[in-house]
Design a protein around this motif. Sequence first.
Motif: not given
Length: 285
Positions: A99, A106, A129, A188, A191-192, A247, A251, A253-254
């Motif tokens: 994180e 990706q 992302r 997002d 999250r990152h 989702r 993954d 995040d995709q």
Amino acid sequence: MALDRRAELGEFLRSRRARLRPEELGLPQYGGQRRVPGLRREELALLAGVSVDHYVRLEQGRTLHFSEAVLDSVARALRLDAVEREHLYRLARPWSGSESAEAPVQVVRPGLQRLLDSAADVPAYVVGRNTDVLAWNPLAAALITDFGALAPGQRNLARLVFLDEGMRRLYVDWRAKASDTAAYLRLDAGRHPDDPRTAELLAELDASGPEFGEVWAEHLLKDKTHGRYKYDHPVVGPIDLGFETLRLPDDPDQALVAHTVEEGSPSETALRLLAAWARESLPAG
């Protein structure tokens, strides 16, 4: 520069205090004229059942290790929804490991790309992302923009929405689309927060003009789930489409975004015309 967790935490909490009214919550009125809308810190602390000092330390980000009980109490007092609650936890109790590191590049599985290609009558794409568009089918390119004609770094929904004039004309309510896109991007970024690509994108958008800053200052948070947008397409004219988001389990995040249309509607006819145009005008693959 990476997202400043402490600054983001304080701004987020202040924005959520501002949308609440003490008279609606049955709180006693403190004396003095209010300088800002919404709840004061003292009122929020009372509502959450924590000391004023404890809440002030949270809002000022003096430490990023608050207990679950305190965060739960504050979240309930602020009436946060599930997405907002997750954002609060990530800011106030940052996760370790991946994180906090630069997120890896990706890659879309070949099987997922085949699924997109097989859905010839459904505009569909995969977003990753930072609202990067990772894969798409021809009808999505016909509806939104020819992603294949763009450099990989430009295949980004936030960049397109805020920087591309064609996108401004495409969406009937561009301001609502811009607000949604910023809300997706803010979630997002939480999250990152240490991903330099996120920081680079935010800096680019912020430098593009005042509009992004105005939308970003709303501090909206939104996960892409479902909804609808109205388009004024340059080829087929008005078209009203819903969308559903799935989702990827391996993954998160995709996300696969697929558009839907009401059967028998004028928009269904327009979408069929757009599909025919795409087959004739856009390169395959």
